[in-house]
Scaffold this motif. Structure first.
Motif, short mmCIF file in Angstrom:
data_model
loop_
_atom_site.label_atom_id
_atom_site.label_comp_id
_atom_site.label_asym_id
_atom_site.label_seq_id
_atom_site.Cartn_x
_atom_site.Cartn_y
_atom_site.Cartn_z
N ALA A 1 -3.76 -0.03 -13.46
CA ALA A 1 -4.05 1.62 -13.32
C ALA A 1 -4.03 2.09 -11.70
N GLY A 2 -3.65 1.11 -10.76
CA GLY A 2 -3.92 1.33 -9.40
C GLY A 2 -3.54 0.33 -8.49
N GLY A 3 -3.59 0.53 -6.51
CA GLY A 3 -2.86 -0.05 -5.76
C GLY A 3 -3.90 -1.48 -5.98
N ARG A 4 -4.60 -1.05 -5.55
CA ARG A 4 -5.57 -2.95 -5.81
C ARG A 4 -6.23 -2.43 -7.12
N VAL A 5 -5.03 -3.94 -7.69
CA VAL A 5 -5.81 -3.33 -9.50
C VAL A 5 -7.23 -4.85 -9.44
N LEU A 6 -7.21 -6.07 -8.98
CA LEU A 6 -8.32 -6.91 -9.32
C LEU A 6 -9.34 -7.37 -8.25
N CYS A 7 -10.65 -7.70 -7.87
CA CYS A 7 -11.23 -8.23 -6.42
C CYS A 7 -11.71 -9.40 -7.44
N PRO B 1 0.95 -1.62 0.02
CA PRO B 1 -0.61 -0.53 -0.20
C PRO B 1 0.97 1.48 0.11
N GLY B 2 2.05 1.43 -0.22
CA GLY B 2 3.09 2.56 -0.38
C GLY B 2 2.51 3.33 -2.03
N THR B 3 3.63 2.73 -2.41
CA THR B 3 3.56 3.49 -3.94
C THR B 3 3.70 2.17 -5.15
N PRO B 4 2.09 2.27 -5.18
CA PRO B 4 2.32 0.94 -6.22
C PRO B 4 2.56 1.47 -7.74
N ARG B 5 3.14 0.24 -8.09
CA ARG B 5 3.80 0.80 -9.58
C ARG B 5 2.14 0.22 -10.18
N LYS B 6 2.27 0.88 -11.17
CA LYS B 6 1.75 0.77 -12.44
C LYS B 6 1.88 0.79 -13.62
N GLY B 7 0.45 0.29 -14.54
CA GLY B 7 0.87 -0.27 -15.76
C GLY B 7 1.51 -0.89 -16.58
N ASP B 8 1.97 -2.28 -15.59
CA ASP B 8 1.83 -3.69 -15.68
C ASP B 8 0.79 -4.51 -16.29
N VAL B 9 1.62 -5.73 -17.18
CA VAL B 9 -0.26 -6.37 -18.15
C VAL B 9 -0.83 -6.81 -17.56
N ILE B 10 -2.02 -7.19 -17.26
CA ILE B 10 -2.74 -8.02 -16.71
C ILE B 10 -3.01 -9.24 -17.90
N GLU B 11 -2.19 -10.45 -17.99
CA GLU B 11 -2.89 -11.31 -17.87
C GLU B 11 -3.99 -12.28 -17.40
N GLY B 12 -4.34 -13.54 -18.75
CA GLY B 12 -5.25 -14.57 -17.70
C GLY B 12 -6.94 -14.05 -16.86
#
Length: 420
Positions: free
Chosen positions: A374-380, A336-347
């Protein structure tokens, strides 16, 4: 129209879109996942004038407001003034979440069980009280602080640090002009939601969130790493206590103040020696609780939202909610600090193909033909099952099919109710 861009808004848009009464769902601004069930329009959730103009231009029949910040600044009032049916409390009623001081004062007036507390607008006085107390305390910034304005201090030094951070350093800006200092309660936390029309309410299923980043409730606090429903500690007897001692007095007190509550009231509770005590109020659906609540709601959810917005829930009954639901949050590297953005999500499609599974997007966007973080919590990742064990098995099977570089998730969501 659903206002917001997180997993909560995806779950609501997904469920609303299933209604035979709905021609189209618009999301403002939405995200890459919401775009599969709604038409996304690039208007910020806190752009009051922009949201009102969009609702009027599109002749929207109902606006459902997801996040708390637009509610606290009066988005619901502006929409209603423009003649648009709106699910969400007025600016005045939203102060239940917007001001910790107001909420604690209301609890005291209405004799709603809560932790003992003191209110301070002077840092010297707050520090003197902490030094005299010599016990664990919770220090809360009065205003909204993006979920970071509550500090649980295990000793006097930590409490003094919290007051310095909030009141002297103004780490949360004007939200720290006043603080609530309260005693620490011990017990399991549960989330309880009711949908209100100003007078009546419909109770939803109980849920339990998991705030810590790591398994075993270790690591830093987060916005929530997963949830399940129904919550293991909430028996039918306890649920009646929650309604009679916490929910109904709150709604009565709001009416008495001339600020009747319309929308989703989320009561955060600590169960102390078998009895409910209110920790805080939220004036909107919780996240990730919404994902499991929408997954469990059977049938058309539109009458619930529209009935509240129109001030008449008399014909709406709680949905049948047999079985259970569980969701696992996949968070970005650095959260929850500085999340990295722009990583590709697959599957994503592979995961969503599993029986009983829905993958709600919390922090995603499109980059060409790919979906990226594009954020800290990416998927649920959410699943239904006949019980919590079955829901967990399905949810984790789906999680294991998703690939996101450096991602984080817990493996023990729902541990309170799981037997295997």
């Amino acid at each position: 129209m659903v206002v917001g861009s997180g997993g909560r808004e995806h779950a609501m848009a997904w469920k609303i879109a299933q209604s035979p009464q709905v021609h189209e769902v618009i999301a403002a601004p939405g995200n890459a996942g919401i775009a599969a069930v709604a038409r996304c329009v690039d208007v910020r959730a806190d752009d009051v004038a922009g949201i009102v103009a969009l609702a009027l231009r599109e002749q929207v029949g109902l606006v459902v407001i997801g996040p708390e910040a637009p509610l606290v600044i009066g988005l619901a009032d502006a929409l209603r003034d423009a003649g648009v049916a709106t699910f969400g409390p007025s600016r005045a009623a939203a102060q239940l979440e917007g001001s910790k001081v107001l909420s604690k004062e209301l609890m005291a007036e209405a004799r709603i069980p809560t932790a003992g507390f003191r209110i301070f607008d002077d840092a010297d006085a707050a520090e003197a009280y902490v030094r005299e107390a010599r016990r664990p305390l919770v220090v809360k910034a009065d205003g909204l602080a993006a979920g970071k304005g509550v500090i649980v201090a295990s000793d006097t030094d930590e409490a003094l640090d919290a007051i310095r951070t909030i009141m002297r350093d103004r780490a949360f800006g004007d939200a720290g002009a006043r603080v609530v200092v309260e005693e620490v309660l011990r017990g399991p936390e549960v989330s309880y939601h009711v949908v209100c029309d100003g007078t009546r309410y419909v109770a939803l299923a109980s849920a339990q969130d998991h705030k810590r980043l790591g398994d075993g409730d270790r690591g830093p606090n987060t916005g929530g790493m997963g949830a399940y429903s129904p919550a293991a500690p909430v028996t039918p007897e306890l649920e009646q206590q929650i309604l009679a001692r916490c929910v109904e007095p709150t709604l009565a007190a709001m009416r008495a103040r001339g600020t009747p509550f319309v929308g989703a009231l989320f009561v955060g509770l600590m169960i102390v020696d078998g009895a409910p005590m209110v920790l805080e109020y939220n004036v909107r659906f919780g996240d990730p609780e919404t994902e499991v609540l929408m997954a469990r709601w059977q049938g058309d959810v539109l009458p619930l939202f529209l009935g509240a917005a129109q001030g008449d829930l008399s014909g709406v009954r709680p949905s049948a909610t047999s079985g259970a639901a569980l969701c696992v949050v996949i968070a970005a590297h650095g959260y929850p600090g500085t999340p990295r953005k722009g990583d590709v999500i697959e599957g994503l499609d592979d995961a969503a193909s599993l029986e009983g599974v829905q993958v709600f997007h919390a922090g995603t966007q499109r980059a060409g033909d790919r979906v990226v973080s594009a954020g800290g919590r990416v998927l649920c990742v959410t699943a239904n099952g006949e019980d919590v064990d079955a829901a967990a098995q399905r949810a984790y099977a789906a999680v294991d099919r998703i690939r996101l570089a450096g991602s984080q998730h817990r493996r023990d969501i729902g541990w309170q109710a799981r037997t295997r």
